[in-house]
Scaffold this motif. Structure first.
Motif: not given
Length: 207
Positions: A155-170
């Protein structure tokens, strides 16, 4: 701890090397992918290669080749998602990823990622090394990933997230810190100059 499966991420565009498959380059007469397999195989269970395009070009390695499930080369997180999906289909709760262009990573990578995640009580862990000026530099293609989070990542990728650490930190992500001694274990080959440096390191340190 049991050995998790591992996926070698080789799905990048290799633009700084002029295109093609960086993992097939052979410093010291041995391909980067073969060197990575040699490092990760003793640490993991089943192995697979994440790459896009014609899988036949990797046939010599004898590994299943899994492509990104998202079009447009959205970056390393797409490879991580492919790895999580592959491991989940095999009934695995976690999967480790390593980069195909980083052949000298630590021989205890997986054990220390698992330990960091367990001690922190988190489902994820990334490798890191100290920065010269202080703090840690994380290596987001070297991680332990819980497959139960794959739909959140999708879902995060489909929303345009590309930076790995932004997702892992969340998600709440542990860090496994590795010292840099005689050489940087997370040195990666991005340019022709890096290839020359890899050749030097192989000769000097017997890698």
């Amino acid at each position: 701890m049991s050995l998790p499966p591992a996926v070698i991420l080789a799905g990048g565009l290799s633009s700084r090397m002029g295109g093609g498959d960086k993992g097939l380059l052979a410093p010291g007469g041995r391909s980067l992918i073969d060197r990575v397999i040699g490092r990760i195989a003793p640490q993991a269970g089943a192995l697979a290669l994440n790459a896009n395009g014609d899988a036949a070009r990797f046939e010599a390695f004898g590994l299943p080749v899994i492509a990104d499930s998202m079009a447009g080369h959205p970056g390393p997180l797409a490879g991580v998602l492919a790895a999580m999906d592959w491991a989940a289909r095999a009934g695995q709760e976690s999967v480790v990823t390593v980069a195909a262009d980083t052949p000298f990573f630590p021989p205890d990578l997986v054990a220390r990622l698992q330990r960091a995640a367990a001690e922190a009580g988190t489902p994820l862990a990334l490798a890191a090394t100290p920065r010269p000026g202080g703090g840690l530099s994380r290596h987001p293609t070297f991680g332990l990933w819980h497959t139960g989070l794959r739909d959140d990542l999708r879902a995060a990728l489909e929303d345009g997230l590309r930076k790995v650490v932004l997702w892992t930190d969340a998600q709440g992500c542990a860090t496994a810190s590795f010292d840099v001694t005689s050489f940087d274990p997370f040195f990666n080959v991005n340019t022709p100059d890096d290839m020359a440096e890899a050749e030097r390191m192989i000769a000097e340190f017997g890698l």
